[in-house]
Scaffold this motif. Structure first.
Motif, PDB file in Angstrom:
ATOM      1  N   SER A   1       0.826  -1.215   0.000  1.00  0.00           N
ATOM      2  CA  SER A   1       0.000   0.000   0.000  1.00  0.00           C
ATOM      3  C   SER A   1       0.856   1.259   0.000  1.00  0.00           C
ATOM      4  N   THR A   2       2.092   1.153   0.469  1.00  0.00           N
ATOM      5  CA  THR A   2       3.003   2.299   0.481  1.00  0.00           C
ATOM      6  C   THR A   2       3.640   2.530  -0.883  1.00  0.00           C
ATOM      7  N   LEU A   3       3.965   1.452  -1.584  1.00  0.00           N
ATOM      8  CA  LEU A   3       4.706   1.572  -2.836  1.00  0.00           C
ATOM      9  C   LEU A   3       3.809   1.661  -4.065  1.00  0.00           C
ATOM     10  N   LEU A   4       2.596   1.113  -4.003  1.00  0.00           N
ATOM     11  CA  LEU A   4       1.710   1.087  -5.165  1.00  0.00           C
ATOM     12  C   LEU A   4       0.610   2.137  -5.016  1.00  0.00           C
ATOM     13  N   THR A   5       0.365   2.879  -6.099  1.00  0.00           N
ATOM     14  CA  THR A   5      -0.647   3.941  -6.062  1.00  0.00           C
ATOM     15  C   THR A   5      -1.668   3.844  -7.186  1.00  0.00           C
ATOM     16  N   SER A   6      -1.281   3.404  -8.365  1.00  0.00           N
ATOM     17  CA  SER A   6      -2.208   3.333  -9.499  1.00  0.00           C
ATOM     18  C   SER A   6      -3.271   2.270  -9.257  1.00  0.00           C
ATOM     19  N   PRO A   7      -4.541   2.557  -9.557  1.00  0.00           N
ATOM     20  CA  PRO A   7      -5.603   1.579  -9.305  1.00  0.00           C
ATOM     21  C   PRO A   7      -5.404   0.247 -10.019  1.00  0.00           C
ATOM     22  N   ASP A   8      -4.801   0.263 -11.218  1.00  0.00           N
ATOM     23  CA  ASP A   8      -4.642  -0.973 -11.979  1.00  0.00           C
ATOM     24  C   ASP A   8      -3.370  -1.730 -11.617  1.00  0.00           C
ATOM     25  N   ARG A   9      -2.598  -1.237 -10.665  1.00  0.00           N
ATOM     26  CA  ARG A   9      -1.372  -1.924 -10.256  1.00  0.00           C
ATOM     27  C   ARG A   9      -1.412  -2.399  -8.806  1.00  0.00           C
ATOM     28  N   LEU A  10      -2.544  -2.269  -8.168  1.00  0.00           N
ATOM     29  CA  LEU A  10      -2.656  -2.683  -6.775  1.00  0.00           C
ATOM     30  C   LEU A  10      -2.682  -4.198  -6.657  1.00  0.00           C
ATOM     31  N   THR A  11      -2.359  -4.694  -5.485  1.00  0.00           N
ATOM     32  CA  THR A  11      -2.513  -6.112  -5.187  1.00  0.00           C
ATOM     33  C   THR A  11      -3.873  -6.332  -4.519  1.00  0.00           C
ATOM     34  N   LEU A  12      -4.234  -7.589  -4.314  1.00  0.00           N
ATOM     35  CA  LEU A  12      -5.547  -7.889  -3.761  1.00  0.00           C
ATOM     36  C   LEU A  12      -5.724  -7.323  -2.361  1.00  0.00           C
ATOM     37  N   ALA A  13      -4.698  -7.416  -1.525  1.00  0.00           N
ATOM     38  CA  ALA A  13      -4.826  -6.932  -0.153  1.00  0.00           C
ATOM     39  C   ALA A  13      -5.141  -5.439  -0.120  1.00  0.00           C
ATOM     40  N   VAL A  14      -4.462  -4.672  -0.970  1.00  0.00           N
ATOM     41  CA  VAL A  14      -4.686  -3.231  -1.008  1.00  0.00           C
ATOM     42  C   VAL A  14      -5.995  -2.903  -1.712  1.00  0.00           C
ATOM     43  N   GLY A  15      -6.281  -3.574  -2.810  1.00  0.00           N
ATOM     44  CA  GLY A  15      -7.492  -3.288  -3.555  1.00  0.00           C
ATOM     45  C   GLY A  15      -8.755  -3.625  -2.786  1.00  0.00           C
ATOM     46  N   LEU A  16      -8.774  -4.793  -2.136  1.00  0.00           N
ATOM     47  CA  LEU A  16      -9.967  -5.179  -1.392  1.00  0.00           C
ATOM     48  C   LEU A  16     -10.217  -4.265  -0.207  1.00  0.00           C
ATOM     49  N   PHE A  17      -9.162  -3.672   0.321  1.00  0.00           N
ATOM     50  CA  PHE A  17      -9.344  -2.747   1.446  1.00  0.00           C
ATOM     51  C   PHE A  17     -10.214  -1.555   1.056  1.00  0.00           C
ATOM     52  N   ARG A  18     -10.202  -1.213  -0.214  1.00  0.00           N
ATOM     53  CA  ARG A  18     -10.995  -0.069  -0.670  1.00  0.00           C
ATOM     54  C   ARG A  18     -12.495  -0.342  -0.572  1.00  0.00           C
ATOM     55  N   TYR A  19     -12.890  -1.594  -0.565  1.00  0.00           N
ATOM     56  CA  TYR A  19     -14.320  -1.913  -0.461  1.00  0.00           C
ATOM     57  C   TYR A  19     -14.862  -1.631   0.934  1.00  0.00           C
ATOM     58  N   VAL A  20     -13.994  -1.611   1.941  1.00  0.00           N
ATOM     59  CA  VAL A  20     -14.468  -1.430   3.315  1.00  0.00           C
ATOM     60  C   VAL A  20     -13.878  -0.189   3.966  1.00  0.00           C
ATOM     61  N   SER A  21     -13.059   0.575   3.250  1.00  0.00           N
ATOM     62  CA  SER A  21     -12.416   1.749   3.841  1.00  0.00           C
ATOM     63  C   SER A  21     -13.228   3.030   3.666  1.00  0.00           C
ATOM     64  N   GLU A  22     -14.180   3.024   2.741  1.00  0.00           N
ATOM     65  CA  GLU A  22     -14.990   4.214   2.513  1.00  0.00           C
ATOM     66  C   GLU A  22     -16.160   4.252   3.491  1.00  0.00           C
ATOM     67  N   GLU A  23     -16.295   5.354   4.191  1.00  0.00           N
ATOM     68  CA  GLU A  23     -17.326   5.454   5.231  1.00  0.00           C
ATOM     69  C   GLU A  23     -18.739   5.395   4.669  1.00  0.00           C
ATOM     70  N   THR A  24     -18.936   5.948   3.475  1.00  0.00           N
ATOM     71  CA  THR A  24     -20.295   6.032   2.921  1.00  0.00           C
ATOM     72  C   THR A  24     -20.585   4.960   1.879  1.00  0.00           C
ATOM     73  N   ASN A  25     -19.582   4.158   1.551  1.00  0.00           N
ATOM     74  CA  ASN A  25     -19.800   3.183   0.477  1.00  0.00           C
ATOM     75  C   ASN A  25     -19.087   1.872   0.772  1.00  0.00           C
ATOM     76  N   SER A  26     -19.240   1.373   1.989  1.00  0.00           N
ATOM     77  CA  SER A  26     -18.620   0.112   2.369  1.00  0.00           C
ATOM     78  C   SER A  26     -19.498  -1.048   1.925  1.00  0.00           C
ATOM     79  N   ASN A  27     -18.897  -2.037   1.322  1.00  0.00           N
ATOM     80  CA  ASN A  27     -19.645  -3.196   0.848  1.00  0.00           C
ATOM     81  C   ASN A  27     -18.909  -4.455   1.288  1.00  0.00           C
ATOM     82  N   TYR A  28     -19.268  -4.947   2.450  1.00  0.00           N
ATOM     83  CA  TYR A  28     -18.574  -6.100   3.013  1.00  0.00           C
ATOM     84  C   TYR A  28     -18.850  -7.406   2.263  1.00  0.00           C
ATOM     85  N   PRO A  29     -20.070  -7.647   1.764  1.00  0.00           N
ATOM     86  CA  PRO A  29     -20.279  -8.877   1.003  1.00  0.00           C
ATOM     87  C   PRO A  29     -19.400  -8.987  -0.238  1.00  0.00           C
ATOM     88  N   ILE A  30     -19.193  -7.889  -0.975  1.00  0.00           N
ATOM     89  CA  ILE A  30     -18.297  -7.935  -2.125  1.00  0.00           C
ATOM     90  C   ILE A  30     -16.862  -8.153  -1.662  1.00  0.00           C
TER      91      ILE A  30
END
Length: 284
Positions: free
Chosen positions: A222-251
């Motif tokens: 998460s420190t070294l990668l910034t582009s959305p298309d270059r993220l790994t699963l751990a960093v990318g999936l965190f985005r599904y639950v990190s947004e306060e107004t748009n968290s989607n835990y089932p996805i």
């Protein structure tokens, strides 16, 4: 044997075993149930498998803002490249420490142990500054680069894995090397044609541990990668639950289920090597 005697001698062991199995499998069952829940919240997943739908899996691959397929491929590339590189470089170093005698050998082994006392996480700021400096000269191995991330992972994993392999290499009789040398074989031929085949269990263990560690690592990636298309699963999936107004835990759960499949498949394929690879190096 009476039931009372069986319960006193063996029955309690079965009860403990059943409790451990339930404790270990419940999170898996819950995540699988949540991934099939179409409501979009974890509240509806408390009743396991009440609502079943593959809508979350469809949405997982259809969101252009969150390219899950690209994250999955990035993770597989990083995981496979890191595990193969760790096994190869670690085996080379372990062979050198085990079979060769040179100045600084003991100091090198002790240094490997001491370095591993400090986790790679402590150096994340230094790693970021180093990679940022490298980006100015070689952008393809600097920040926001999968190659750069792989190189960072390789540097952090070689120490402990080399020492683990070193213990296993010591269990291989040196007489095998001596017999090969009499026939005219050099160190390279002995290593690639003889030793690697004999140490296959520890190679499988190191490769598996390295693959699991890199595919689930979050902080450095998460420190070294910034582009959305270059993220790994751990960093990318965190985005599904990190947004306060748009968290989607089932996805998020659906993505976690798919992400666990390669690790589980590799573990099942290599499980016959795991016990031998972890214990053989500890007896000598």
């Amino acid at each position: 044997m009476s039931f009372r005697k069986w319960a006193r001698e063996l029955g309690w062991r079965h009860l403990i075993g059943i409790a451990v199995v339930i404790f270990a499998t419940f999170p898996i069952i819950y995540v699988l149930s949540a991934s099939l829940n179409p409501t979009g919240t974890l509240t509806g997943s408390n009743e396991l498998f009440r609502n079943l739908s593959f809508e979350n899996y469809v949405d997982l691959f259809s969101d252009p803002r969150r390219p899950y397929a690209a994250w999955f491929m990035n993770t597989m590339i990083v995981g496979i490249a890191t595990s193969v590189g760790t096994v190869f470089l670690g085996a080379l170093a372990a062979y050198a420490f085990s079979r060769m005698r040179f100045t600084g050998r003991r100091v090198g082994l002790l240094s490997l142990i001491l370095v591993q006392m400090f986790p790679q996480l402590l150096a994340v700021v230094a790693i970021y500054l180093l990679m940022r400096g490298i980006s100015d000269i070689f952008p393809f191995i600097g920040l926001d680069s999968l190659i750069g991330l792989i190189m960072v992972y390789l540097g952090g994993a070689l120490g402990v894995n080399t020492y683990l392999m070193y213990g296993f290499f010591n269990t291989i009789p040196a007489s095998i090397d001596e017999a090969a040398k009499i026939d005219g074989a050099g160190h390279a031929r002995i290593f690639f044609t003889i030793i690697l085949r004999l140490v296959a269990p520890i190679l499988a263990v190191v490769g598996l541990l390295s693959f699991i560690g890199t595919t689930s690592e979050f902080v450095i990636s998460s420190t070294l990668l910034t582009s959305p298309d270059r993220l790994t699963l751990a960093v990318g999936l965190f985005r599904y639950v990190s947004e306060e107004t748009n968290s989607n835990y089932p996805i998020f759960a659906a993505g976690a289920v798919i992400a666990a499949i390669p690790v589980m498949a590799l573990f099942l394929y290599l499980q016959k090597y795991i016990v031998g690879g972890l214990t053989a190096g500890a007896v000598k």
